[in-house]
Design an enzyme around this catalytic site. Structure first.
Site, PDB file in Angstrom:
ATOM      1  N   HIS A  83      -8.226 -58.125  21.621  1.00 13.69           N
ATOM      2  CA  HIS A  83      -9.290 -58.286  20.621  1.00 13.69           C
ATOM      3  C   HIS A  83     -10.654 -57.852  21.154  1.00 13.69           C
ATOM      4  O   HIS A  83     -11.544 -57.523  20.383  1.00 13.69           O
ATOM      5  CB  HIS A  83      -9.332 -59.725  20.077  1.00 13.69           C
ATOM      6  CG  HIS A  83      -9.936 -60.725  20.992  1.00 13.69           C
ATOM      7  ND1 HIS A  83      -9.186 -61.533  21.824  1.00 13.69           N
ATOM      8  CD2 HIS A  83     -11.221 -61.071  21.207  1.00 13.69           C
ATOM      9  CE1 HIS A  83      -9.992 -62.336  22.502  1.00 13.69           C
ATOM     10  NE2 HIS A  83     -11.232 -62.074  22.145  1.00 13.69           N
ATOM     11  N   ASP A 136      -2.022 -60.638  22.873  1.00 18.28           N
ATOM     12  CA  ASP A 136      -3.437 -60.273  22.934  1.00 18.28           C
ATOM     13  C   ASP A 136      -3.797 -59.703  24.309  1.00 18.28           C
ATOM     14  O   ASP A 136      -4.374 -60.390  25.160  1.00 18.28           O
ATOM     15  CB  ASP A 136      -4.281 -61.516  22.617  1.00 18.28           C
ATOM     16  CG  ASP A 136      -5.758 -61.211  22.451  1.00 18.28           C
ATOM     17  OD1 ASP A 136      -6.110 -60.030  22.276  1.00 18.28           O
ATOM     18  OD2 ASP A 136      -6.559 -62.167  22.489  1.00 18.28           O
ATOM     19  N   GLN A 230     -16.871 -68.632  24.187  1.00 18.06           N
ATOM     20  CA  GLN A 230     -17.325 -67.306  23.803  1.00 18.06           C
ATOM     21  C   GLN A 230     -17.852 -66.551  25.015  1.00 18.06           C
ATOM     22  O   GLN A 230     -18.574 -67.092  25.829  1.00 18.06           O
ATOM     23  CB  GLN A 230     -18.436 -67.400  22.759  1.00 18.06           C
ATOM     24  CG  GLN A 230     -17.906 -67.539  21.362  1.00 18.06           C
ATOM     25  CD  GLN A 230     -17.532 -68.950  21.074  1.00 18.06           C
ATOM     26  OE1 GLN A 230     -17.582 -69.778  21.944  1.00 18.06           O
ATOM     27  NE2 GLN A 230     -17.150 -69.217  19.857  1.00 18.06           N
ATOM     28  N   GLY A 231     -17.492 -65.277  25.102  1.00 16.94           N
ATOM     29  CA  GLY A 231     -17.928 -64.449  26.217  1.00 16.94           C
ATOM     30  C   GLY A 231     -16.926 -64.418  27.345  1.00 16.94           C
ATOM     31  O   GLY A 231     -17.025 -63.581  28.240  1.00 16.94           O
ATOM     32  N   ASP A 232     -15.937 -65.320  27.319  1.00 16.64           N
ATOM     33  CA  ASP A 232     -14.938 -65.385  28.383  1.00 16.64           C
ATOM     34  C   ASP A 232     -13.666 -64.622  28.035  1.00 16.64           C
ATOM     35  O   ASP A 232     -12.783 -64.458  28.883  1.00 16.64           O
ATOM     36  CB  ASP A 232     -14.566 -66.842  28.670  1.00 16.64           C
ATOM     37  CG  ASP A 232     -15.693 -67.608  29.322  1.00 16.64           C
ATOM     38  OD1 ASP A 232     -16.399 -67.027  30.153  1.00 16.64           O
ATOM     39  OD2 ASP A 232     -15.878 -68.793  29.002  1.00 16.64           O
ATOM     40  N   SER A 233     -13.525 -64.198  26.803  1.00 17.88           N
ATOM     41  CA  SER A 233     -12.302 -63.528  26.374  1.00 17.88           C
ATOM     42  C   SER A 233     -11.882 -62.427  27.334  1.00 17.88           C
ATOM     43  O   SER A 233     -12.717 -61.659  27.830  1.00 17.88           O
ATOM     44  CB  SER A 233     -12.489 -62.900  24.997  1.00 17.88           C
ATOM     45  OG  SER A 233     -12.526 -63.874  24.005  1.00 17.88           O
TER      46      SER A 233
END
Length: 276
Positions: A83, A136, A230-233
Site C-alpha cells: 500500500h 501487503d 501512521q508513518g511506520d507502514s
C-alpha cells in the site's frame, strides 16, 4: 504510514497500515510508554537493515520526504508494504515518482549522513488485495547494492519466531502518540507475537478490517500501549533475529484489544520471487 486501516503516509511506532493516506481517529491511546506509541530511540547503526522511503516532491522536506519504512533483505532488495506503493499514496504509479529513494544509515531524517539510493524497480506482490490488505508487500530493487551487513534474514514457514508470545521489535519513524506527533529519529517498540485467535476476535470482518491468518500476523501487548502507527507502514517486525512481518494495518495506535496487523513474511516470499 500504516493503514488504520492502513497506517500509511500519515505517520510512527504506534503503527497501522491499510488504506494509505487516511488519518486515524485518535482517542487517548493506552497509557504505557508513550514514545513511538510505546517505543524508545534506537540507533540505525545497530539496525542497519531498517530504512526509510522518501519522496520530497510528493511529501515535502519537513521530514526529509519520509512516508513509509522498509527493510533490507538482499544487497539490492528492500521489502515494504504494497500500500506504500499505491497510486493513492504516491499520487500515481511508482514509475512516475522519479525521486523515490531508500534512505539507508540515517537516524535523523533531517541529517545528511547515510545514503539516499534511487529505486530502480518496484514489484507489487501479485497476490495483494487492497480491500482485505492480504499480501501487503512489495519489492524495491535498488540502483546501487548495499553491503551484506545491511541484510536481515527472513523467517520462513514454520520458523519458531512466529510462535505466539515470542518477543518482537517493530521499528519506524512514524507517529509516536497516535495524535500526529511524528518522530524525526528512529524508534523501536517491544511487542509480542499474538495468537491468531486473538487477532481474529479483534478483526472479525467489520469496517475495521478482517484478519486473515494465512497472510497476516499480529503483534502488540494485550493491554495496549505499544504499537506501530501512521508513518511506520512497511517497516520491519523482527523476532529472534529474523524478519517476521511488515507493518500493514490496524485500528488506532496502541489501543487495548486492537493489535497491529503485519504482513506475514513467510506468506509472501514465493509470490515475490524470494522463496528460493
Amino acid at each position: 504510514m500504516r493503514c488504520s486501516l492502513a497506517k500509511a503516509v500519515t505517520g510512527g511506532l504506534a503503527m497501522v497500515a491499510a488504506a494509505a493516506v487516511l488519518p486515524l481517529a485518535a482517542p487517548t491511546p493506552a497509557a504505557a510508554d508513550r514514545i513511538v506509541v510505546g517505543g524508545t530511540p534506537v540507533d540505525v547503526a545497530d539496525n542497519p537493515w531498517v530504512v526509510a522511503l522518501s519522496s520530497r516532491a510528493r511529501f515535502g522536506g519537513t521530514r526529509g520526504g519520509q512516508f513509509c519504512g522498509g527493510v533490507v533483505v538482499g544487497r539490492s532488495t528492500v521489502l515494504t508494504a504494497a500500500h506504500c506503493m499505491s497510486a493513492e499514496v504516491l499520487g500515481g504509479p511508482p514509475s512516475r515518482r522519479d525521486d523515490l529513494k531508500v534512505v539507508v544509515g540515517r537516524n535523523d531524517l533531517l541529517a545528511k549522513d547515510g545514503k539516499e539510493i534511487p529505486v530502480r524497480r518496484v514489484a507489487i506482490n501479485p497476490g495483494h488485495n487492497s480491500v482485505t490488505n492480504a499480501g501487503d508487500a512489495a519489492v524495491l530493487t535498488l540502483a546501487t547494492p548495499l553491503p551484506q551487513r545491511n541484510v536481515i534474514p527472513m523467517a520462513r514457514q514454520g520458523d519458531s519466531a512466529y510462535t505466539p508470545e515470542t518477543r518482537a521489535t517493530v521499528y519506524g519513524w512514524g507517529d509516536t502518540t497516535g495524535a500526529g506527533h511524528y518522530a524525526r529519529t528512529l524508534r523501536a517498540a517491544q511487542v509480542r507475537v499474538l495468537p491468531d485467535s486473538l487477532c481474529k476476535q479483534a478483526y472479525p470482518g467489520t469496517s475495521e478490517g478482517t484478519y486473515l491468518a494465512a497472510s497476516m500476523l499480529c503483534a502488540g501487548e494485550r493491554p495496549g500501549g505499544r504499537d506501530a502507527c501512521q508513518g511506520d507502514s512497511g517497516g520491519p517486525l523482527v523476532a529472534r533475529g529474523r524478519l517476521v512481518g511488515l507493518v500493514s494495518w490496524g485500528s488506532g495506535c496502541g489501543w487495548a484489544g486492537s493489535p497491529g496487523v503485519y504482513t506475514r513474511i513467510s506468506a509472501v516470499l514465493r509470490p515475490l520471487g524470494l522463496g528460493h
